[in-house]
Design an enzyme around this catalytic site. Sequence first.
Site, PDB file in Angstrom:
ATOM      1  N   GLU A 212       5.796   5.921   2.074  1.00 58.27           N
ATOM      2  CA  GLU A 212       4.720   6.900   1.834  1.00 58.27           C
ATOM      3  C   GLU A 212       5.373   8.277   1.875  1.00 58.27           C
ATOM      4  O   GLU A 212       5.630   8.815   2.943  1.00 58.27           O
ATOM      5  CB  GLU A 212       3.628   6.765   2.907  1.00 58.27           C
ATOM      6  CG  GLU A 212       2.943   5.405   2.937  1.00 58.27           C
ATOM      7  CD  GLU A 212       2.002   5.182   1.748  1.00 58.27           C
ATOM      8  OE1 GLU A 212       1.700   6.152   1.033  1.00 58.27           O
ATOM      9  OE2 GLU A 212       1.589   4.027   1.531  1.00 58.27           O
ATOM     10  N   CYS A 246       0.447  15.856   2.819  1.00 53.38           N
ATOM     11  CA  CYS A 246       1.165  15.306   1.664  1.00 53.38           C
ATOM     12  C   CYS A 246       0.332  15.367   0.398  1.00 53.38           C
ATOM     13  O   CYS A 246       0.861  15.531  -0.698  1.00 53.38           O
ATOM     14  CB  CYS A 246       1.562  13.859   1.949  1.00 53.38           C
ATOM     15  SG  CYS A 246       0.151  12.817   2.376  1.00 53.38           S
TER      16      CYS A 246
END
Length: 465
Positions: A212, A246
Site C-alpha cells: 500500500e 496517501c
Amino acid sequence: MGEYLNAIQRVFQLQKQHLHIVKQTSAAERIEKLQKLRALILKETPAIVEALQADFGKPAFEAVTTEVMSVINEIDLFVENLNKWMEPVEVPSRNRGATAKIISEPKGQCLIFSAWNFPFMLLFNPLIPAIGAGNVCILKPSEMAPATSKISVKIVNELFDESEVAIFEGGVEVANALLDLPFNHILFTGSTQVGKVVMQAAAKHLASVTLELGGKCPVIIDEQVDLEKIVPRIAFGKYANSGQICLAPDHIYIKENKREEFIRYVEDYIQRSYFENGILNQVDVAKIVNERNINRLKELLDDAVMRGANVRCGGIVDGRTFYPTVLTDVPLEAKIMQEEIFGPIMPVLTYTDLNEVIKQINSRPKPLALYIFSDNSKVVDTVLSTTTSGGATVNDVMRHISEPNLPFGGVNESGIGRYTGIFGFKEFSHERGVLYQASAGTNQLEEFARAPYKGKLDILMQRIK
Ligand code: NAD
C-alpha cells in the site's frame, strides 16, 4: 539488537508451530477475537487519541474518525460477514460425478508494517483480515509515531498470545530482521521506495505481498461544475491531517478562466476551517510529523517559488506547523511536481485541453487515486478510460476508501494488491481449488485417457473437429 533478533526468531518459530491450531479455528472463534479487540480499542480510545496528539498533534476529532472508527467499522464488517466469506464456494465441475470447491485457507505466517501518518489504523486495519482469514501475525508499527507504537503494543500484548499475534517496535534494523524471515505474506504500508525493498526481501522466500504505497493523486475540474460546492470537498482532502494522507489530492487541474474563483473558495475554506480572528487555530491543524519532513516541504516550496510559482495563501512555517498553502504558476519541472507532496501545499495548475492533462498524468507513475469533478458523463468516461490509478472518486476526493464493497489499493508504483472487507479476507487467504472425485468406479472417458493409446489418436482428432 542481538536481543531483538533472538526474540523475533523465537516468536517466528513459536507462531510456525502454533499456526495449525489457528488455521482450524471456526468463524465464531475468529469473530470472538475481533470483538475482544473492538472492546479493548474502545476502552483505550482516550489513550489512543492522546498518543496520536503526542506524536504529531493529530486533532482529536480526526483521531477518532479516521483512526479509531475506521478500525471499528472494519471489525463490524468482518463480524457481520465472516461466516459467509469463510464458506467454501462450490463451482461447476467438468468432471462427471465430481464436485469442485474453492476453499479459503489462511496464507499462514503474516507480517504487517504500518506507516506513521495513520499509525494506529494502518496497523490494526490489516490485522482484522489477517485474523479473519485464520493467520498468525507479527506487527511492526512505525517508529516515527512512538507514542502510538507504545499503545499499540499494550493492546496487542493484553489481548493476544504471542504465538498468535505479536508486535515488535523499532526502525529499519528491526524491519530488516523481520524481512529476513520466510513469512508467507507481507502487507506493507509506506513509501514506494521502501515498498521495493520489501518486495525484494519477499522474493527471497516467494512470499506474497500487499504493498500500500503513495503517489501523486491528481484532481481534474471540468469547466461547468459548481465550485462553491466542490471546493470544500477538495480542500478538506488536502488540508486534513495537514496533507499527510496517501489519498490526499496532490495537485489541481482547472480551466484558466475558473482559477481565480477556485482560489477564492479555497481561501474562504481555509479561513473558516482553520482560523479564528485571523490566527491559526493550532488545535485543528495536525503537525508535520518531524523536522525532516518540515524541511522537505520547505524545500519543495522554495524550489517552486524560485522557479516562478506564486504563493497565494499560507507559505508560513512555524515550528512543526505548516500553514495551509496554495500555489499557482508552478512549472512542471519544479520538484513539487515530481514527488508526492504529502503536506498542506496545493499547486493549482491550469489547462485548456483535457488531452494535455491526461498526457501529463499518464507520463507520471500510476497514482493511488484520481479525482475528476464533472457533471458530464462523457468527460468522466474519457478521463477514466484514458488513465489509470489504484482507485478513483468522481465529484469528491478519497471517498472510495469508505466504500466497503470496493477494493482499496494502488497499481504498480502506487501499490500491489488490495484490502478492506472481503478483498482483505481474500488477500490474506489462499484460495485452494479442491476437486472431490468419487473414489469408486471409472467412467469411459477415464479409460480412454490411459495407455495404451493405439488407435485412440485418430478418434481424438475426429472429436476435436
Ligand atoms: P516509509 O516507507 O518510510 O516507512 C514505512 C515502514 O517501513 C515503517 O514501518 C518503517 O519502519 C519501515 N522502513 C522504513 N525504511 C525501511 C527500510 N529501508 N527497510 C525496511 N523497512 C523500512 O513510509 P512512511 O514515511 O511511514 O509513510 C509515508 C508513505 O506511505 C507515503 O508515501 C504515503 O503515501 C504512503 N502511505 C500509503 C498508504 C496506502 O494505503 N496506500 C497509506 C498511508 C501512507
